[in-house]
Design a protein around this motif. Structure first.
Motif, PDB file in Angstrom:
ATOM      1  N   PRO A  14      44.374  87.169  64.411  1.00  0.00           N
ATOM      2  CA  PRO A  14      45.780  86.780  64.300  1.00  0.00           C
ATOM      3  C   PRO A  14      46.007  85.820  63.120  1.00  0.00           C
ATOM      4  O   PRO A  14      45.175  84.967  62.831  1.00  0.00           O
ATOM      5  N   THR A  15      47.118  85.991  62.436  1.00  0.00           N
ATOM      6  CA  THR A  15      47.432  85.127  61.300  1.00  0.00           C
ATOM      7  C   THR A  15      47.704  83.710  61.778  1.00  0.00           C
ATOM      8  O   THR A  15      48.400  83.486  62.768  1.00  0.00           O
ATOM      9  N   ARG A  16      47.136  82.755  61.074  1.00  0.00           N
ATOM     10  CA  ARG A  16      47.369  81.344  61.357  1.00  0.00           C
ATOM     11  C   ARG A  16      47.931  80.681  60.100  1.00  0.00           C
ATOM     12  O   ARG A  16      47.580  81.034  58.983  1.00  0.00           O
ATOM     13  N   TYR A  17      48.789  79.682  60.323  1.00  0.00           N
ATOM     14  CA  TYR A  17      49.384  78.970  59.209  1.00  0.00           C
ATOM     15  C   TYR A  17      48.987  77.497  59.303  1.00  0.00           C
ATOM     16  O   TYR A  17      49.058  76.893  60.370  1.00  0.00           O
ATOM     17  N   ARG A  18      48.593  76.938  58.207  1.00  0.00           N
ATOM     18  CA  ARG A  18      48.096  75.563  58.207  1.00  0.00           C
ATOM     19  C   ARG A  18      49.219  74.569  57.900  1.00  0.00           C
ATOM     20  O   ARG A  18      49.938  74.723  56.926  1.00  0.00           O
ATOM     21  N   ILE A  19      49.310  73.555  58.742  1.00  0.00           N
ATOM     22  CA  ILE A  19      50.166  72.398  58.469  1.00  0.00           C
ATOM     23  C   ILE A  19      49.221  71.220  58.236  1.00  0.00           C
ATOM     24  O   ILE A  19      48.536  70.780  59.167  1.00  0.00           O
ATOM     25  N   THR A  37      52.245  74.349  71.473  1.00  0.00           N
ATOM     26  CA  THR A  37      51.858  73.001  71.035  1.00  0.00           C
ATOM     27  C   THR A  37      50.473  73.041  70.414  1.00  0.00           C
ATOM     28  O   THR A  37      49.543  73.642  70.971  1.00  0.00           O
ATOM     29  N   VAL A  38      50.324  72.428  69.276  1.00  0.00           N
ATOM     30  CA  VAL A  38      49.029  72.310  68.603  1.00  0.00           C
ATOM     31  C   VAL A  38      48.812  70.828  68.299  1.00  0.00           C
ATOM     32  O   VAL A  38      49.720  70.137  67.819  1.00  0.00           O
ATOM     33  N   THR A  39      47.609  70.328  68.588  1.00  0.00           N
ATOM     34  CA  THR A  39      47.340  68.896  68.398  1.00  0.00           C
ATOM     35  C   THR A  39      46.097  68.682  67.542  1.00  0.00           C
ATOM     36  O   THR A  39      45.262  69.573  67.381  1.00  0.00           O
ATOM     37  N   GLY A  40      45.989  67.483  67.018  1.00  0.00           N
ATOM     38  CA  GLY A  40      44.824  67.101  66.228  1.00  0.00           C
ATOM     39  C   GLY A  40      44.820  65.601  65.985  1.00  0.00           C
ATOM     40  O   GLY A  40      45.743  64.880  66.386  1.00  0.00           O
ATOM     41  N   THR A  41      43.784  65.106  65.307  1.00  0.00           N
ATOM     42  CA  THR A  41      43.624  63.688  65.006  1.00  0.00           C
ATOM     43  C   THR A  41      43.323  63.523  63.521  1.00  0.00           C
ATOM     44  O   THR A  41      42.553  64.306  62.944  1.00  0.00           O
ATOM     45  N   VAL A  42      43.903  62.501  62.918  1.00  0.00           N
ATOM     46  CA  VAL A  42      43.698  62.267  61.490  1.00  0.00           C
ATOM     47  C   VAL A  42      42.296  61.720  61.234  1.00  0.00           C
ATOM     48  O   VAL A  42      41.891  60.721  61.821  1.00  0.00           O
ATOM     49  N   GLN A  43      41.584  62.409  60.372  1.00  0.00           N
ATOM     50  CA  GLN A  43      40.263  61.967  59.925  1.00  0.00           C
ATOM     51  C   GLN A  43      40.209  62.116  58.415  1.00  0.00           C
ATOM     52  O   GLN A  43      40.556  63.175  57.879  1.00  0.00           O
ATOM     53  N   GLY A  44      39.802  61.062  57.746  1.00  0.00           N
ATOM     54  CA  GLY A  44      39.761  61.115  56.297  1.00  0.00           C
ATOM     55  C   GLY A  44      41.131  61.137  55.656  1.00  0.00           C
ATOM     56  O   GLY A  44      41.296  61.631  54.539  1.00  0.00           O
ATOM     57  N   GLY A  45      42.136  60.620  56.366  1.00  0.00           N
ATOM     58  CA  GLY A  45      43.471  60.505  55.805  1.00  0.00           C
ATOM     59  C   GLY A  45      44.405  61.647  56.105  1.00  0.00           C
ATOM     60  O   GLY A  45      45.602  61.561  55.822  1.00  0.00           O
ATOM     61  N   SER A  46      43.907  62.743  56.671  1.00  0.00           N
ATOM     62  CA  SER A  46      44.794  63.875  56.958  1.00  0.00           C
ATOM     63  C   SER A  46      44.304  64.640  58.177  1.00  0.00           C
ATOM     64  O   SER A  46      43.168  64.480  58.626  1.00  0.00           O
ATOM     65  N   CYS A  47      45.191  65.477  58.692  1.00  0.00           N
ATOM     66  CA  CYS A  47      44.879  66.323  59.852  1.00  0.00           C
ATOM     67  C   CYS A  47      45.417  67.719  59.558  1.00  0.00           C
ATOM     68  O   CYS A  47      46.566  67.874  59.128  1.00  0.00           O
ATOM     69  N   ARG A  48      44.583  68.745  59.787  1.00  0.00           N
ATOM     70  CA  ARG A  48      44.997  70.124  59.552  1.00  0.00           C
ATOM     71  C   ARG A  48      45.223  70.825  60.884  1.00  0.00           C
ATOM     72  O   ARG A  48      44.293  70.976  61.677  1.00  0.00           O
ATOM     73  N   LEU A  49      46.465  71.222  61.095  1.00  0.00           N
ATOM     74  CA  LEU A  49      46.822  71.973  62.292  1.00  0.00           C
ATOM     75  C   LEU A  49      47.013  73.437  61.928  1.00  0.00           C
ATOM     76  O   LEU A  49      47.626  73.757  60.908  1.00  0.00           O
ATOM     77  N   GLU A  50      46.502  74.335  62.762  1.00  0.00           N
ATOM     78  CA  GLU A  50      46.702  75.766  62.550  1.00  0.00           C
ATOM     79  C   GLU A  50      47.670  76.273  63.606  1.00  0.00           C
ATOM     80  O   GLU A  50      47.369  76.271  64.800  1.00  0.00           O
ATOM     81  N   VAL A  51      48.845  76.711  63.150  1.00  0.00           N
ATOM     82  CA  VAL A  51      49.875  77.168  64.075  1.00  0.00           C
ATOM     83  C   VAL A  51      49.976  78.688  64.005  1.00  0.00           C
ATOM     84  O   VAL A  51      49.720  79.298  62.962  1.00  0.00           O
ATOM     85  N   PRO A  52      50.369  79.337  65.130  1.00  0.00           N
ATOM     86  CA  PRO A  52      50.304  80.800  65.192  1.00  0.00           C
ATOM     87  C   PRO A  52      51.525  81.531  64.671  1.00  0.00           C
ATOM     88  O   PRO A  52      51.477  82.750  64.494  1.00  0.00           O
ATOM     89  N   THR A  53      52.620  80.833  64.456  1.00  0.00           N
ATOM     90  CA  THR A  53      53.842  81.535  64.071  1.00  0.00           C
ATOM     91  C   THR A  53      54.570  80.791  62.962  1.00  0.00           C
ATOM     92  O   THR A  53      54.403  79.582  62.769  1.00  0.00           O
ATOM     93  N   THR A  54      55.393  81.526  62.260  1.00  0.00           N
ATOM     94  CA  THR A  54      56.260  80.916  61.268  1.00  0.00           C
ATOM     95  C   THR A  54      57.468  80.305  61.962  1.00  0.00           C
ATOM     96  O   THR A  54      57.602  80.354  63.186  1.00  0.00           O
TER      97      THR A  54
END
Length: 346
Positions: A14-19, A37-54
């Motif tokens: 499935p296509t994923r989009y990075r925020i 809902t997609v969650t994450g934690t900032v490490q190294g100054g940024s956090c990359r979330l992969e969301v499933p839809t536009t």
């Protein structure tokens, strides 16, 4: 007919989009779209979330009570920055406060009168400050911006445990010609007005080339490095000629890192200052709201203080205006030793 059995072959995923979210280290980051809902934690100054839809996603970050939220339209990979701001002014770094000020958003988070602690270290003129903890407080948001510059929060130094204070030296209350004393000049003159007085140059260091490279043995040099790193110069109009002439042409601009408030900025009316100063000035919101103008000595907060203004008292050469220890306006000879309660901009 032969039948081949086995695992299904995955032809794609499935296509994923990075925020990619840039914000404070350790912050919890969440992206929400409807029930997703997609969650994450900032490490190294940024956090990359992969969301499933536009579509539109609401992205938020939270850390130690500070929070920020922003909506982003995802059509492919996107990147955004969230500025975490605490509603408690003292919990924010000077860098954060500076960035909020530049966006003219300070009033959306804090109020006039809110305080932030700083520590003074260094020799100011002839006075030494050693780990002296005081608070600075907000006196206006984008104050008089058309004249003095926008994207600024104006502060004044200072308070101690909520008590308004002025810095004083060991010669307070007398008259002297000691260089670096908390006097307007080392001799009884107001020639050159605010621009050329020893208070501005020798005591405050307001004429320094930059806040990060301040003149030695000045109050500017005694401020914390992280504060000086984000200070902005402020255009102030004052009588810069002096003498007894109440001439409009005497009122000109200076660029100041630290400045004493003028008579009009305190009181909202002119009594002794050049009558043309008020054409370029505005009363600070902190004082127009009715807050007391009475200040106390930083080293004895039960004793009130007389506090210098930058305004020349034009009818009484060689004097400057000051705020009396009862909160009224008056004038005094330039060699009078008084309290100092300067303003600055972030």
């Amino acid at each position: 007919m032969s039948v081949i059995q086995g695992d299904a072959i995955l032809l794609g995923r499935p296509t994923r989009y990075r925020i990619t979210v840039t914000t404070a280290e350790g912050a919890a980051v969440t992206a929400v779209q409807g029930s997703k809902t997609v969650t994450g934690t900032v490490q190294g100054g940024s956090c990359r979330l992969e969301v499933p839809t536009t579509g539109v996603w609401t992205v938020s970050a939270v850390l130690n009570g500070a929070a920020a939220t922003r909506q982003v339209n995802v059509e492919g990979d996107v990147a955004l920055e969230l500025l975490l701001v605490s509603p408690v002014l003292n919990e924010n770094s000077w860098e954060t406060i500076s960035r909020v000020a530049a966006l003219s958003q300070g009033q959306n988070y804090w109020s006039v009168g809110d305080c932030k602690e700083i520590v003074l270290n260094g020799t100011v003129g002839a006075t030494n400050f050693n780990n002296e903890t005081v608070s600075v407080f907000i006196i206006g948001f984008d104050h008089n911006a058309a004249v003095e510059g926008g994207g600024r929060i104006h502060f004044q130094l200072g308070k101690k445990d909520g008590t308004p204070i002025a810095l004083v030296d060991g010669l307070y209350g007398g008259y002297n010609n000691t260089a670096g004393a908390f006097t307007m000049n080392t001799e009884d003159r107001n020639t050159g007005g605010w621009a050329d007085c020893q208070m501005r140059q020798t005591v405050l260091g307001s004429n320094s080339a930059s806040a990060t490279n301040p003149n030695a043995n000045t109050l500017l040099a005694a401020l914390p490095e992280d504060l000086r790193a984000v200070m902005k110069p402020c255009t102030k109009y004052s009588d810069n000629v002096g003498g007894e002439e109440n001439a409009a042409s005497a009122v000109t601009a200076t660029s100041d890192w630290l400045f004493l408030l003028s008579e009009y900025e305190y009181f909202g009316e002119r009594t002794y200052a050049n009558s043309a100063e008020q054409n370029y000035q505005a009363q600070y919101a902190y004082y127009s709201a009715g807050n007391s103008k009475v200040m106390y000595r930083h080293n004895k907060t039960t004793a009130n203080a007389n506090v210098w203004c930058r305004s020349v008292a034009v009818e009484y050469d060689p004097t400057f205006c000051y705020v009396t220890n009862s909160g009224t306006t008056d004038w005094e000879d330039s060699t009078g030793d008084m309290g100092v309660s300067p303003g600055f901009c972030i």
